[in-house]
Scaffold this motif. Structure first.
Motif, short mmCIF file in Angstrom:
data_model
loop_
_atom_site.label_atom_id
_atom_site.label_comp_id
_atom_site.label_asym_id
_atom_site.label_seq_id
_atom_site.Cartn_x
_atom_site.Cartn_y
_atom_site.Cartn_z
N ILE A 161 0.85 -1.20 0.00
CA ILE A 161 0.00 0.00 0.00
C ILE A 161 0.88 1.25 0.00
O ILE A 161 0.63 2.21 -0.74
CB ILE A 161 -0.94 0.00 1.22
CG1 ILE A 161 -1.98 -1.12 1.10
CG2 ILE A 161 -1.65 1.35 1.35
CD1 ILE A 161 -2.87 -1.26 2.31
N TYR A 162 1.93 1.21 0.83
CA TYR A 162 2.84 2.35 0.94
C TYR A 162 3.54 2.63 -0.38
O TYR A 162 3.70 3.80 -0.79
CB TYR A 162 3.86 2.07 2.05
CG TYR A 162 4.97 3.10 2.12
CD1 TYR A 162 4.74 4.37 2.64
CD2 TYR A 162 6.25 2.78 1.66
CE1 TYR A 162 5.77 5.31 2.69
CE2 TYR A 162 7.27 3.71 1.72
CZ TYR A 162 7.03 4.97 2.23
OH TYR A 162 8.04 5.90 2.29
N SER A 169 -3.38 5.92 -6.38
CA SER A 169 -2.57 4.73 -6.65
C SER A 169 -2.79 3.67 -5.57
O SER A 169 -2.90 2.48 -5.86
CB SER A 169 -1.09 5.10 -6.71
OG SER A 169 -0.83 5.96 -7.78
N ARG A 170 -2.85 4.13 -4.33
CA ARG A 170 -3.06 3.19 -3.22
C ARG A 170 -4.47 2.59 -3.26
O ARG A 170 -4.63 1.40 -3.00
CB ARG A 170 -2.80 3.91 -1.90
CG ARG A 170 -1.32 4.29 -1.72
CD ARG A 170 -1.00 4.87 -0.35
NE ARG A 170 0.43 5.05 -0.22
CZ ARG A 170 1.05 6.22 -0.16
NH1 ARG A 170 0.34 7.35 -0.22
NH2 ARG A 170 2.36 6.29 -0.04
N ILE A 197 -5.52 -1.36 -3.53
CA ILE A 197 -6.37 -1.97 -2.51
C ILE A 197 -7.56 -2.71 -3.13
O ILE A 197 -7.93 -3.80 -2.70
CB ILE A 197 -6.87 -0.90 -1.50
CG1 ILE A 197 -5.70 -0.42 -0.63
CG2 ILE A 197 -7.98 -1.46 -0.61
CD1 ILE A 197 -6.03 0.78 0.23
N PHE A 198 -8.14 -2.11 -4.18
CA PHE A 198 -9.33 -2.71 -4.80
C PHE A 198 -9.00 -3.51 -6.06
O PHE A 198 -9.91 -3.92 -6.78
CB PHE A 198 -10.35 -1.61 -5.13
CG PHE A 198 -10.94 -0.97 -3.91
CD1 PHE A 198 -11.90 -1.63 -3.15
CD2 PHE A 198 -10.51 0.28 -3.49
CE1 PHE A 198 -12.43 -1.05 -2.01
CE2 PHE A 198 -11.05 0.88 -2.36
CZ PHE A 198 -12.01 0.20 -1.61
N VAL A 242 -6.70 -10.18 -2.74
CA VAL A 242 -6.08 -11.44 -2.32
C VAL A 242 -5.13 -11.21 -1.14
O VAL A 242 -5.12 -11.99 -0.18
CB VAL A 242 -5.33 -12.10 -3.50
CG1 VAL A 242 -4.50 -13.28 -3.02
CG2 VAL A 242 -6.31 -12.55 -4.57
N ASP A 243 -4.35 -10.15 -1.21
CA ASP A 243 -3.43 -9.83 -0.12
C ASP A 243 -4.18 -9.52 1.17
O ASP A 243 -3.73 -9.89 2.26
CB ASP A 243 -2.54 -8.63 -0.51
CG ASP A 243 -1.55 -8.98 -1.60
OD1 ASP A 243 -1.30 -10.18 -1.80
OD2 ASP A 243 -1.05 -8.06 -2.26
N PHE A 244 -5.32 -8.85 1.04
CA PHE A 244 -6.12 -8.53 2.23
C PHE A 244 -6.69 -9.80 2.85
O PHE A 244 -6.68 -9.96 4.08
CB PHE A 244 -7.25 -7.58 1.85
CG PHE A 244 -8.20 -7.30 2.98
CD1 PHE A 244 -7.83 -6.49 4.04
CD2 PHE A 244 -9.46 -7.88 3.01
CE1 PHE A 244 -8.68 -6.25 5.11
CE2 PHE A 244 -10.33 -7.64 4.06
CZ PHE A 244 -9.94 -6.83 5.12
#
Length: 247
Positions: free
Chosen positions: A68-69, A83-84, A88-89, A95-97
């Motif tokens: 995310i950073y 961009s973040r 995220i979406f 998948v990472d979430f």
């Protein structure tokens, strides 16, 4: 300026071979833990499997935060917050979430049966292999290159399945009202017949229904060969392009 450089440094670190190899190793061991935990013989080691899953989720949480950073490095033309949000979406972001859910939630439900429900979505970490495996990336690239052709082929298959399901329903409902109760049941028949699986749990008994079943089976073999040929030719073209670049 320092923050900008740090973002690119973190992104390059995440792309490094060492990080990719370590992430692949953690993912494979995590999947093995989920599989082995389903065997009675390994029940005494359940605490060990859950502990590793918990540790892996912590590592994935750190990775998730870093991604995310460093997301602005992937889309420098966009504002940092956009961009973040895009990451995220995105598919990989979701998948990472999912991979970090066990770490976040097991603190609350570690000693309850709910922990098994929480760890269930963890199996989706198999999709993280797509990011780290060059083989999966090649498959994804090939599928994207022929997505319009595949969409056309699968649309044709869907039309044939729907047509066959409606037709067999009206042909068979008089002879087997308890089997072909509705078009949903005949849709199941059409799918397993079209794919030539033939489970045998539902099948036509009338002469017209049997003729239709045989016809759909032959059409299914021919139609399923179309996307196979499309993907195969795309793979060959991709490999030729890869070899030509090496030369």
């Amino acid at each position: 300026m320092n923050m900008h450089n740090n973002i690119y440094t973190v992104q390059n670190m995440l792309k490094s071979k060492v990080v990719r190899f370590f992430a692949m190793l953690v993912i494979l061991i995590s999947i093995s833990c989920v599989v082995l935990s389903s065997f009675k013989e390994f029940q005494p080691y359940g605490w060990l499997f859950q502990s590793f899953i918990h540790l892996a989720s912590l590592l994935f949480l750190i990775e998730y935060v870093l991604r995310i950073y460093s997301a602005p490095a992937l889309n420098p033309e966009l504002p940092a917050y956009r961009s973040r949000l895009r990451y995220i979406f995105s598919f990989y972001g979701i998948v990472d979430f999912v991979a970090v859910i066990p770490f976040v939630m097991t603190y609350l439900y570690w000693d309850t049966e709910t922990v098994h429900i929480i760890i269930l979505p963890y199996v989706f970490i198999v999709f993280k292999l797509i990011r780290y495996s060059t083989a999966f990336q090649l498959i994804l690239k090939v599928m994207k290159s022929v997505r319009s052709e595949l969409l056309t082929a699968f649309t044709a298959c869907l039309i044939i399945i729907c047509f066959s399901a409606i037709l067999v329903y009206f042909v068979e409902k008089g002879a087997q009202p308890e089997v072909f109760k509705n078009i949903g049941d005949s849709m199941w028949w059409a799918v397993i017949t079209f794919t030539t699986v033939g489970y045998g749990d539902i099948y036509p008994v009338t002469p017209i229904g049997r003729i239709l079943c045989a016809f759909i089976s032959f059409v299914g073999i021919a139609m399923l060969a179309i996307p196979t040929g499309i993907i195969s030719s795309a793979f060959i073209a991709s490999m030729k392009d890869k070899l030509s670049k090496k030369d």
